[in-house]
Each structure stands twice: as structure tokens, then as C-alpha cells.
Write an enzyme that holds these catalytic residues in place. Structure first.
Site, mmCIF file in Angstrom:
data_model
loop_
_atom_site.group_PDB
_atom_site.id
_atom_site.type_symbol
_atom_site.label_atom_id
_atom_site.label_comp_id
_atom_site.label_asym_id
_atom_site.label_seq_id
_atom_site.Cartn_x
_atom_site.Cartn_y
_atom_site.Cartn_z
ATOM 1 N N ASP A 32 35.287 56.442 49.656
ATOM 2 C CA ASP A 32 35.747 56.871 50.988
ATOM 3 C C ASP A 32 34.708 57.770 51.652
ATOM 4 O O ASP A 32 34.397 57.630 52.828
ATOM 5 C CB ASP A 32 37.059 57.637 50.809
ATOM 6 C CG ASP A 32 37.908 57.582 52.069
ATOM 7 O OD1 ASP A 32 38.489 58.602 52.426
ATOM 8 O OD2 ASP A 32 37.937 56.505 52.699
ATOM 9 N N LYS A 112 47.189 25.888 40.634
ATOM 10 C CA LYS A 112 47.330 25.498 42.044
ATOM 11 C C LYS A 112 47.978 26.683 42.777
ATOM 12 O O LYS A 112 49.176 26.899 42.707
ATOM 13 C CB LYS A 112 48.197 24.254 42.174
ATOM 14 C CG LYS A 112 48.212 23.679 43.599
ATOM 15 C CD LYS A 112 48.868 22.319 43.672
ATOM 16 C CE LYS A 112 48.843 21.769 45.091
ATOM 17 N NZ LYS A 112 49.543 22.678 46.044
#
Ligand SMILES: Cc1ccc(Cn2cc(C(N)=O)ccc2=O)c(C)c1
Length: 321
Positions: A32, A112
Site C-alpha cells: 500500500d 470446466k
């Protein structure tokens, strides 16, 4: 390398460790701090801002609509006629077409993912355009929204990027993020989503990237579309995915090779067993002939590939609430 580009590279590395490897080397506060440092430098010197700067993930303003994108190479969907076929029919068709026993064939097997197929274009290593699959030929330009997905690199991690690389894959929402999103929506009296797939679709179709940015979306690559470079691509599906990984592009950890019917069934069963603990929705597996030359030899039956099927699980009984 000048200081500002060094700072950008450090931030890219931290983002890769955190969002792709899930293994940060520095505390969030350190990331940050550096990100704020870069933002300050770019705020004072806007002329230094580059398209691939880690500060450039969120588009400025909402779009009025989505432009259309024509896919040079159609994006196939495995959910068609031969898509969710049975395994034996799939193997028999291959054997009769190329006269080789399936016991000798190696397949690249992957879960998938139940999300939204997207195409992401990198030109000279920079993310320049992204689109939905749409109808396979025409999709919507969702570049601004795709740029907000933290595990998608804005710049490929290589010193000599291909002139053009189109990465194809799935954007999905993990179940935890989906539940939190719905809880927040409920608390605010906003509409909730029926399932993570709809939530991912709704998040990508936001005209305001600032909204998309707040959604817990993840991308996993599963293939390559357009490719222009002096270097050749690897000859197999599995090696191509490893190559994408080396560029900093996220690829699912459950992808493996399997040779012959028994190993394919073992993979299918293994993923089915893991399914409740993956943390994201899948609706089966995708089994592809690993060798690219063989894929091209096998081609397609009408619109579906002879070389791949979505070998799906039986439909789950609907939750009764
Ligand atoms: C304040 C703050 C900054 C960053 C993050 C998450 N995070 C951490 C890193 C890191 N540690 O390398 C890199 C990218 C990133 O997005 C959180 C949760 C909160």
C-alpha cells in the site's frame, strides 16, 4: 531503469505474488505504501503515466455502452451438440478419424470453470483490449472492466513479448466472494445474483469500471487465440499453458496430463471428489487432445471440436431452501 519504472516493476511483482501465487512476500501495508508513493509521483508528473502502470487499473469514467469486437479466430463453446458428450463416444470418434488407439493418446485435462469466457489481447506485452465471447464471432469490448481484475497482468512478465498474444480463459467469482456480495446487496436492498456465474457476468457487464473493481473476480487462462511473434508457440496444450504461466498469466492449478481412457476417468473422478473444496463453481472437466498438430488434424464437427469435449458431472439436485 529509472526509479519510477523500478517502482512499477516492484508493485507488479507484489501483485503477482499476492493475486496469482497467493503467496505475498511483503505485508499489505508495504504494498500500500509503495502504491501510494507511485500515485503521488504520477500525480505530480502526469506526463509520466503509462498504460501499464499498476495505478491504471480503474478506468476514469463509466462507458455509455460497449463497443463490438470481432474475434479473428472464433471462440468456441463446448456446450454444443458434441460438447457434453460421453467419454467413449468422444474417444471412438478420435480413434476412427486418426486411426490411433486412445490408450496411446495424451490429453490435457482441466476443470470446466463455471464463469464467463473472455479474450484478452496483449500487444508488445501490454494489455490493450479485452472482449466477451458473445456469440463466438462477435463479443463486447470490456477492456476497462478486465483491467480491474487483480490477477490479470497489465504487462506480460517477459523482456521480449510477442507482437500479439490473445489469451483466452474464464472470469469467475469464488463462492465466498459471491456470498459476501449477495449479503451486501441484501443489506442495501439491492438485487442479488442467483449464482456466481451470473454475478461474474453482471460484474463484467457493468458500464462503470469502479463497480467492477469492487467485485471479487478471478481470471484463469485456458488457451491462446491470435498469436504473432518471431518465436513459435509450444506444440502442446499443456506446454502452452505453462508458457502463459511464465508470462505471469494465471492458469488453474488442477490442470494435468492423462494418457488413455482409464487415466481420463481417474482425472474426472478426482476433480469430482475435489469439487466441494475448490472454492469456486465448476460443472465438469474439459478434456483436450494435448498435441496441437493432432488437434488441427482432428478439426471440428460442424461447430464443435472433434478434439475436445466438456465431460460434465450429472446435473446437481437443486437446493431446496
Ligand atoms: C491496504 C491493502 C493493500 C493491499 C492489499 C492486498 N494486496 C497485497 C499485496 C501484497 N501484500 O503484496 C499486493 C497486492 C494487493 O492487492 C490489501 C488487502 C490491503
Amino acid at each position: 531503469m529509472e526509479q519510477i519504472e523500478q517502482l512499477r516493476q516492484t508493485l507488479r511483482q507484489y501483485e503477482y505474488e499476492y493475486h496469482v501465487l497467493d503467496n505475498p512476500s511483503v505485508p499489505d501495508a508495504e504494498y500500500d505504501r509503495l502504491m501510494n508513493e507511485l500515485k503521488n509521483i504520477e500525480w505530480q508528473h502526469p506526463e509520466l503515466i503509462t498504460l501499464d502502470s499498476p495505478t491504471q487499473r480503474v478506468g476514469a469514467k463509466p462507458l455509455a455502452g460497449f463497443a463490438q469486437v470481432i474475434h479473428k479466430i472464433p471462440m468456441l463453446s463446448l456446450d454444443n451438440a458434441f460438447g457434453d458428450d460421453d467419454l467413449d463416444g468422444f474417444l471412438r470418434r478420435i480413434e476412427s478419424y486418426i486411426h490411433v488407439s486412445s490408450s496411446q493418446l495424451t490429453f490435457c485435462c482441466e476443470p470446466k470453470l463455471d464463469g464467463l469466457a473472455v479474450s484478452i489481447l496483449y500487444e508488445n506485452g501490454l494489455l490493450t483490449r479485452a472482449a466477451t465471447r458473445g456469440d463466438g464471432t462477435t463479443g463486447e469490448d470490456i477492456t476497462a472492466n478486465i483491467r480491474t481484475i487483480r490477477n490479470i497482468p497489465l504487462k506480460l512478465n517477459t523482456l521480449n513479448p510477442p507482437a500479439r498474444l490473445e489469451v483466452r480463459g474464464e472470469v469467475f467469482m469464488p463462492q465466498v466472494g459471491f456470498n459476501e456480495l449477495n449479503e451486501k446487496a441484501l443489506a442495501k436492498g439491492e438485487k442479488t445474483f442467483a449464482n456466481p456465474r451470473n454475478a461474474a457476468a453482471g460484474s463484467l457487464r457493468q458500464l462503470d469500471p469502479k463497480i467492477t473493481r469492487q467485485r471479487p473476480l478471478i481470471f484463469n487462462a485456458y488457451g491462446i487465440g491470435v498469436y504473432e511473434s518471431d518465436d513459435e508457440l509450444p506444440n502442446t496444450q499443456f506446454e502452452r499453458l505453462q508458457w502463459l504461466k511464465s508470462l505471469g498469466i494465471p492458469v488453474n492449478d488442477e490442470i494435468c496430463l492423462a494418457q488413455g481412457r482409464t487415466a481420463l476417468l481417474a482425472y474426472y473422478t478426482d476433480i469430482q471428489t475435489k469439487r466441494p473444496t475448490l472454492g469456486y463453481d465448476i460443472d465438469g472437466t474439459v478434456l483436450k487432445v494435448n498435441d496441437i498438430a493432432l488437434q488441427e488434424q482432428l478439426g471440428f464437427i460442424s461447430r464443435s471440436p472433434r478434439w475436445a469435449i466438456a465431460y460434465k458431472f450429472p446435473a446437481q439436485e437443486q437446493m431446496t431452501i
